[in-house]
Design an enzyme around this catalytic site. Structure first.
Site, mmCIF file in Angstrom:
data_model
loop_
_atom_site.group_PDB
_atom_site.id
_atom_site.type_symbol
_atom_site.label_atom_id
_atom_site.label_comp_id
_atom_site.label_asym_id
_atom_site.label_seq_id
_atom_site.Cartn_x
_atom_site.Cartn_y
_atom_site.Cartn_z
ATOM 1 N N GLN A 102 -9.105 2.909 0.374
ATOM 2 C CA GLN A 102 -9.463 3.530 -0.907
ATOM 3 C C GLN A 102 -10.549 4.570 -0.681
ATOM 4 O O GLN A 102 -10.930 5.282 -1.590
ATOM 5 C CB GLN A 102 -9.982 2.464 -1.882
ATOM 6 N N ASN A 103 -11.069 4.591 0.559
ATOM 7 C CA ASN A 103 -12.176 5.501 0.846
ATOM 8 C C ASN A 103 -11.659 6.909 1.096
ATOM 9 O O ASN A 103 -10.541 7.105 1.555
ATOM 10 C CB ASN A 103 -12.973 5.006 2.053
ATOM 11 N N HIS A 120 -6.656 7.216 -2.149
ATOM 12 C CA HIS A 120 -7.313 8.080 -3.132
ATOM 13 C C HIS A 120 -7.549 9.492 -2.604
ATOM 14 O O HIS A 120 -8.466 10.177 -3.055
ATOM 15 C CB HIS A 120 -8.635 7.441 -3.589
ATOM 16 N N CYS A 128 -8.424 24.670 -4.390
ATOM 17 C CA CYS A 128 -8.668 25.591 -5.502
ATOM 18 C C CYS A 128 -7.828 25.161 -6.699
ATOM 19 O O CYS A 128 -6.636 24.893 -6.567
ATOM 20 C CB CYS A 128 -8.308 27.006 -5.075
ATOM 21 N N CYS A 149 -13.190 29.471 -4.819
ATOM 22 C CA CYS A 149 -12.227 30.022 -3.858
ATOM 23 C C CYS A 149 -12.355 31.557 -3.874
ATOM 24 O O CYS A 149 -12.937 32.122 -4.802
ATOM 25 C CB CYS A 149 -10.853 29.584 -4.338
ATOM 26 N N GLY A 188 -14.322 -5.183 2.188
ATOM 27 C CA GLY A 188 -15.256 -4.373 1.406
ATOM 28 C C GLY A 188 -14.688 -3.732 0.165
ATOM 29 O O GLY A 188 -15.054 -2.615 -0.172
ATOM 30 N N ASN A 214 -16.307 -9.746 2.957
ATOM 31 C CA ASN A 214 -17.126 -9.168 1.879
ATOM 32 C C ASN A 214 -18.369 -10.059 1.706
ATOM 33 O O ASN A 214 -18.241 -11.274 1.771
ATOM 34 C CB ASN A 214 -16.295 -9.158 0.575
ATOM 35 N N ALA A 233 -19.344 -6.078 6.778
ATOM 36 C CA ALA A 233 -18.077 -5.847 7.480
ATOM 37 C C ALA A 233 -18.241 -5.650 8.994
ATOM 38 O O ALA A 233 -17.466 -6.217 9.773
ATOM 39 C CB ALA A 233 -17.390 -4.629 6.870
HETATM 40 P P1 NAD Z 1 -16.660 -0.883 -4.937
HETATM 41 O O1 NAD Z 1 -17.785 0.072 -4.894
HETATM 42 O O2 NAD Z 1 -16.090 -1.277 -6.222
HETATM 43 O O3 NAD Z 1 -17.009 -2.254 -4.196
HETATM 44 C C1 NAD Z 1 -17.610 -2.301 -2.950
HETATM 45 C C2 NAD Z 1 -17.410 -3.698 -2.365
HETATM 46 O O4 NAD Z 1 -18.041 -3.730 -1.090
HETATM 47 C C3 NAD Z 1 -18.026 -4.833 -3.190
HETATM 48 O O5 NAD Z 1 -17.088 -5.857 -3.342
HETATM 49 C C4 NAD Z 1 -19.210 -5.311 -2.334
HETATM 50 O O6 NAD Z 1 -19.483 -6.692 -2.455
HETATM 51 C C5 NAD Z 1 -18.713 -4.973 -0.951
HETATM 52 N N1 NAD Z 1 -19.762 -4.795 0.079
HETATM 53 C C6 NAD Z 1 -21.081 -4.492 -0.064
HETATM 54 N N2 NAD Z 1 -21.680 -4.383 1.141
HETATM 55 C C7 NAD Z 1 -20.722 -4.644 2.071
HETATM 56 C C8 NAD Z 1 -20.714 -4.687 3.491
HETATM 57 N N3 NAD Z 1 -21.810 -4.433 4.227
HETATM 58 N N4 NAD Z 1 -19.542 -5.000 4.095
HETATM 59 C C9 NAD Z 1 -18.419 -5.255 3.390
HETATM 60 N N5 NAD Z 1 -18.371 -5.211 2.042
HETATM 61 C C10 NAD Z 1 -19.497 -4.899 1.396
HETATM 62 O O7 NAD Z 1 -15.610 -0.229 -3.983
HETATM 63 P P2 NAD Z 1 -14.106 -0.106 -4.110
HETATM 64 O O8 NAD Z 1 -13.502 -1.426 -4.481
HETATM 65 O O9 NAD Z 1 -13.689 0.531 -2.884
HETATM 66 O O10 NAD Z 1 -13.825 0.880 -5.370
HETATM 67 C C11 NAD Z 1 -14.532 2.057 -5.674
HETATM 68 C C12 NAD Z 1 -13.706 3.339 -5.554
HETATM 69 O O11 NAD Z 1 -14.619 4.424 -5.346
HETATM 70 C C13 NAD Z 1 -12.843 3.353 -4.354
HETATM 71 O O12 NAD Z 1 -11.549 3.273 -4.788
HETATM 72 C C14 NAD Z 1 -13.112 4.663 -3.621
HETATM 73 O O13 NAD Z 1 -12.071 5.602 -3.852
HETATM 74 C C15 NAD Z 1 -14.321 5.240 -4.231
HETATM 75 N N6 NAD Z 1 -15.452 5.295 -3.266
HETATM 76 C C16 NAD Z 1 -15.258 5.699 -1.982
HETATM 77 C C17 NAD Z 1 -16.314 5.733 -1.087
HETATM 78 C C18 NAD Z 1 -16.067 6.185 0.334
HETATM 79 O O14 NAD Z 1 -15.173 6.974 0.577
HETATM 80 N N7 NAD Z 1 -16.830 5.665 1.311
HETATM 81 C C19 NAD Z 1 -17.590 5.362 -1.504
HETATM 82 C C20 NAD Z 1 -17.769 4.962 -2.844
HETATM 83 C C21 NAD Z 1 -16.681 4.924 -3.711
HETATM 84 ZN ZN ZN Z 2 -7.904 30.127 -5.253
#
Ligand code: NAD
Ligand code: ZN
Length: 248
Positions: A102-103, A120, A128, A149, A188, A214, A233
């Protein structure tokens, strides 16, 4: 905890096809804060509001200033942590096939995993809004906000805002690898953002074992997941991989 680490190593040892589903928690040890929970960069704002497509369309300057600029700063500097590295090792061992993430930070690819489904989208590129030209985020000049752009159109992250559709290909492939795996590592993620949170349910229904990593329990814990290994993690992955090494 030690028992669960051993269980996970044994489950991975016996597995033929492992899929990982990762959320913001997998990147916390790389210095990227999550949206929800303690220490979030955006504790002051409701991410659901700021990171909603309607907010961006209404006021792109505000969303660039409150959210995207900070994300660019943090993600530009981030490096893979032990969780990402452990997943690469698991792929090299022939166990892990696919990471569904999801990151949007690109850290799984930077670490070396070869099949990463970006549920995502990605923050590595901006596009753009007028002509759809893609520009690498690290090359975007943010001295004026919003950045534009060459055609004058506003740039936006090539990622999915809240309120937008998941790329169909990502959704379709995720369902497939969730159905095909015999172990799913859920790392996570608070499992509140749909439809990503559905993937462990799909895997479970297809007979896979679901292992959560988690520090907190989630909506999946005790219901969908077979067990939760409580901890950060990177540390948990290191311990699982050390146990797995001893078994192989
Ligand atoms: P979330 O922010 O809802 O939840 C984060 C989870 O990580 C929690 O359950 C928490 O308990 C857990 N956590 C905290 N510390 C941890 C560790 N050290 N190791 C493992 N787990 C740990 O995140 P989500 O469920 O991914 O949803 C939020 C949405 O926001 C995502 O879909 C994503 O697209 C976006 N997002 C992305 C990033 C990124 O790209 N790094 C950062 C923030 C949000
Ligand atoms: Zn453009």
């Amino acid at each position: 905890m030690d028992d669960l680490i051993r269980n996970a190593a044994e489950d991975l040892c016996g597995a033929k096809r492992v899929t990982a589903l990762t959320g913001a928690g997998a990147s916390i040890e790389s210095g990227i804060p999550p949206f929800r929970g303690k220490g979030g960069l955006w504790e002051k704002y409701d991410p659901m509001e700021v990171a909603h497509i309607d907010s961006f369309l209404q006021d792109p300057v505000k969303v660039w200033n409150l959210l995207i600029k900070d994300m660019k700063d943090v993600i530009d500097r981030a490096k893979p942590n032990d969780c990402h590295k452990g997943l690469v090792k698991l792929e090299e061992l022939g166990k892990l096939q696919t990471v569904i993430t999801q990151n949007i930070d690109g850290l799984h690819q930077m670490a070396g995993n070869t099949d990463v489904i970006e549920f995502h989208g990605t923050f590595a590129w901006q596009r753009c809004m007028e002509c759809n030209t893609h520009v690498e985020t690290r090359r975007v000049d943010i001295s004026t906000i919003p950045p534009r752009c060459d055609c004058g159109g506003i740039l936006r992250p090539n990622a999915v805002f809240f309120g937008e559709m998941i790329p169909q290909e990502a959704l379709w492939r995720s369902r497939q690898v969730a159905t095909d795996c015999d172990v799913m590592l859920v790392i996570g993620t608070s499992a509140v953002v749909q439809p990503a949170a559905l993937m462990p349910v799909v895997a479970k229904e297809s007979g896979a074992k679901i292992i959560e990593i988690n520090p907190e329990s989630t909506l999946l814990t005790g219901d969908i997941s077979d067990y939760l290994i409580k901890g950060p993690a990177g540390d948990v992955m290191n311990r699982i991989m050390a146990n797995l090494d001893a078994l192989l």
